[in-house]
Design a protein around this motif. Structure first.
Motif, short mmCIF file in Angstrom:
data_model
loop_
_atom_site.label_atom_id
_atom_site.label_comp_id
_atom_site.label_asym_id
_atom_site.label_seq_id
_atom_site.Cartn_x
_atom_site.Cartn_y
_atom_site.Cartn_z
N ASP A 180 50.47 30.10 53.04
CA ASP A 180 51.04 31.41 52.74
C ASP A 180 52.53 31.43 53.13
O ASP A 180 52.88 31.42 54.31
N ALA A 181 53.39 31.48 52.09
CA ALA A 181 54.84 31.38 52.35
C ALA A 181 55.42 32.66 52.95
O ALA A 181 56.60 32.69 53.31
N SER A 182 54.59 33.71 53.09
CA SER A 182 55.14 34.93 53.70
C SER A 182 55.03 34.90 55.23
O SER A 182 55.51 35.79 55.91
N LEU A 183 54.40 33.84 55.76
CA LEU A 183 54.37 33.69 57.23
C LEU A 183 55.78 33.31 57.70
O LEU A 183 56.65 32.95 56.89
N THR A 184 56.01 33.33 59.02
CA THR A 184 57.35 32.95 59.50
C THR A 184 57.51 31.43 59.36
O THR A 184 56.51 30.70 59.34
N PRO A 185 58.76 30.95 59.29
CA PRO A 185 58.96 29.49 59.18
C PRO A 185 58.27 28.73 60.30
O PRO A 185 57.69 27.67 60.07
N GLU A 186 58.26 29.29 61.52
CA GLU A 186 57.64 28.61 62.67
C GLU A 186 56.12 28.52 62.47
O GLU A 186 55.50 27.49 62.76
N GLN A 187 55.54 29.62 61.99
CA GLN A 187 54.07 29.61 61.76
C GLN A 187 53.71 28.58 60.68
O GLN A 187 52.74 27.83 60.82
N ILE A 188 54.50 28.55 59.63
CA ILE A 188 54.22 27.58 58.55
C ILE A 188 54.35 26.16 59.08
O ILE A 188 53.50 25.30 58.82
N HIS A 189 55.40 25.93 59.86
CA HIS A 189 55.64 24.59 60.40
C HIS A 189 54.45 24.13 61.27
O HIS A 189 54.01 22.98 61.18
N LEU A 190 53.91 25.06 62.06
CA LEU A 190 52.76 24.71 62.90
C LEU A 190 51.55 24.32 62.06
O LEU A 190 50.84 23.35 62.36
N LEU A 191 51.34 25.09 60.98
CA LEU A 191 50.22 24.77 60.08
C LEU A 191 50.41 23.39 59.46
O LEU A 191 49.50 22.56 59.41
N VAL A 192 51.64 23.15 58.98
CA VAL A 192 51.96 21.89 58.31
C VAL A 192 51.74 20.70 59.26
O VAL A 192 51.06 19.72 58.92
N THR A 193 52.28 20.80 60.48
CA THR A 193 52.17 19.66 61.40
C THR A 193 50.71 19.48 61.86
O THR A 193 50.27 18.36 62.09
N GLY A 194 49.98 20.58 61.94
CA GLY A 194 48.55 20.49 62.29
C GLY A 194 47.79 19.70 61.23
O GLY A 194 46.99 18.80 61.55
N ILE A 195 48.08 19.99 59.97
CA ILE A 195 47.39 19.30 58.87
C ILE A 195 47.78 17.82 58.84
O ILE A 195 46.95 16.94 58.64
N ILE A 196 49.06 17.54 59.10
CA ILE A 196 49.51 16.14 59.11
C ILE A 196 48.80 15.37 60.22
O ILE A 196 48.30 14.26 60.02
N SER A 197 48.73 16.01 61.38
CA SER A 197 48.11 15.31 62.50
C SER A 197 46.61 15.10 62.26
O SER A 197 46.08 14.01 62.54
N ASP A 198 45.92 16.08 61.68
CA ASP A 198 44.50 15.89 61.34
C ASP A 198 44.34 14.75 60.34
O ASP A 198 43.43 13.92 60.45
N PHE A 199 45.23 14.73 59.35
CA PHE A 199 45.14 13.70 58.31
C PHE A 199 45.28 12.31 58.93
O PHE A 199 44.56 11.38 58.58
N ARG A 200 46.21 12.19 59.87
CA ARG A 200 46.46 10.88 60.46
C ARG A 200 45.31 10.42 61.36
O ARG A 200 45.12 9.23 61.56
N GLN A 201 44.59 11.40 61.90
CA GLN A 201 43.47 11.02 62.78
C GLN A 201 42.20 10.71 61.98
O GLN A 201 41.26 10.17 62.54
N SER A 202 42.20 11.13 60.70
CA SER A 202 40.95 10.98 59.94
C SER A 202 40.79 9.56 59.39
O SER A 202 41.72 8.80 59.33
#
Ligand code: TYD
Length: 202
Positions: A180-202
């Motif tokens: 959701d691009a209406s979240l704050t940039p910091e919130q979006i960044h947290l979501l993005v890095t969370g998904i990257i880190s999950d992907f790398r652990q999978s």
């Protein structure tokens, strides 16, 4: 690893890409960001034709030019970077062609565009794609630039069709994460890095 960012003009991709570069750099990882269309001398020349040409451009010509710019970027830059293990962050990739030329312009049948995408990417796919979803009316209000390029000049109706395209793609492909691009940039960044880190652990 290839990470691509997608969304209509004004969705906040550039901010997220900057934050992600800082994230990888802080962790001591090499990362490179490339924009589409562009990223090589030939592709930048094609970009200038695509975005700043004032003569009427046929929609199939446009489709082929985006694909031509991509093929050069893949062979000249992306493939060698992939070999070296660098994290590659792409500011748009072939999903833009499906959404903009396929759904927005209706330049060709979606299957034909998918075929062309495979050809132009030399079968390269992103590992993860972040689709920053924003309401086309809000995106237009955010984009206060006075110098619209050839594509930004399109009205809200066009961007609604492009959004439908992205929505369809996100339903079809697991690699695409809608944020959701209406979240704050910091919130979006947290979501993005969370998904990257999950992907790398999978
Ligand atoms: P750009 O200035 O890079 O815009 P943005 O910051 O929104 O990415 O211009 C790229 C424009 O080209 C943008 O309007 C989207 C469009 N585009 C396509 O229509 N098809 C494509 O395949 C690509 C890569 C971009």
């Amino acid at each position: 690893m290839i990470i691509s960012f997608e969304g209509i003009d004004g969705c906040g991709k550039s901010t997220q890409i900057q934050l992600l570069i800082q994230y990888f750099t802080a962790r001591g990882e090499t990362c490179v960001t490339l924009r589409e269309p562009g990223g090589t001398e030939i592709s930048e020349k094609i970009r200038s034709l695509l975005l700043h040409e004032t003569d009427e451009m046929n929609s199939v010509t446009e489709l082929l030019l985006f694909s031509a710019a991509r093929s050069q970027l893949i062979t000249e830059k992306i493939q060698p970077l992939q070999q070296s293990g660098t994290v590659i962050i792409l500011d748009r990739f072939f999903d833009s062609t499906t959404a903009y030329q396929g759904y927005g312009r209706e330049s060709a049948a979606i299957e034909a565009i998918e075929f062309l995408n495979r050809l132009a990417t030399h079968h390269t796919e992103p590992d993860l794609t972040f689709y920053l979803k924003i309401d086309p009316e809000k995106a237009a209000a955010r984009n206060t630039s006075q110098n619209y390029d050839r594509i930004e000049k399109e009205g809200v109706g066009f961007f609604k069709k492009v959004t439908e395209g992205y929505d369809q793609l996100a339903e079809l492909h697991k690699r695409i994460h809608t944020v959701d691009a209406s979240l704050t940039p910091e919130q979006i960044h947290l979501l993005v890095t969370g998904i990257i880190s999950d992907f790398r652990q999978s």
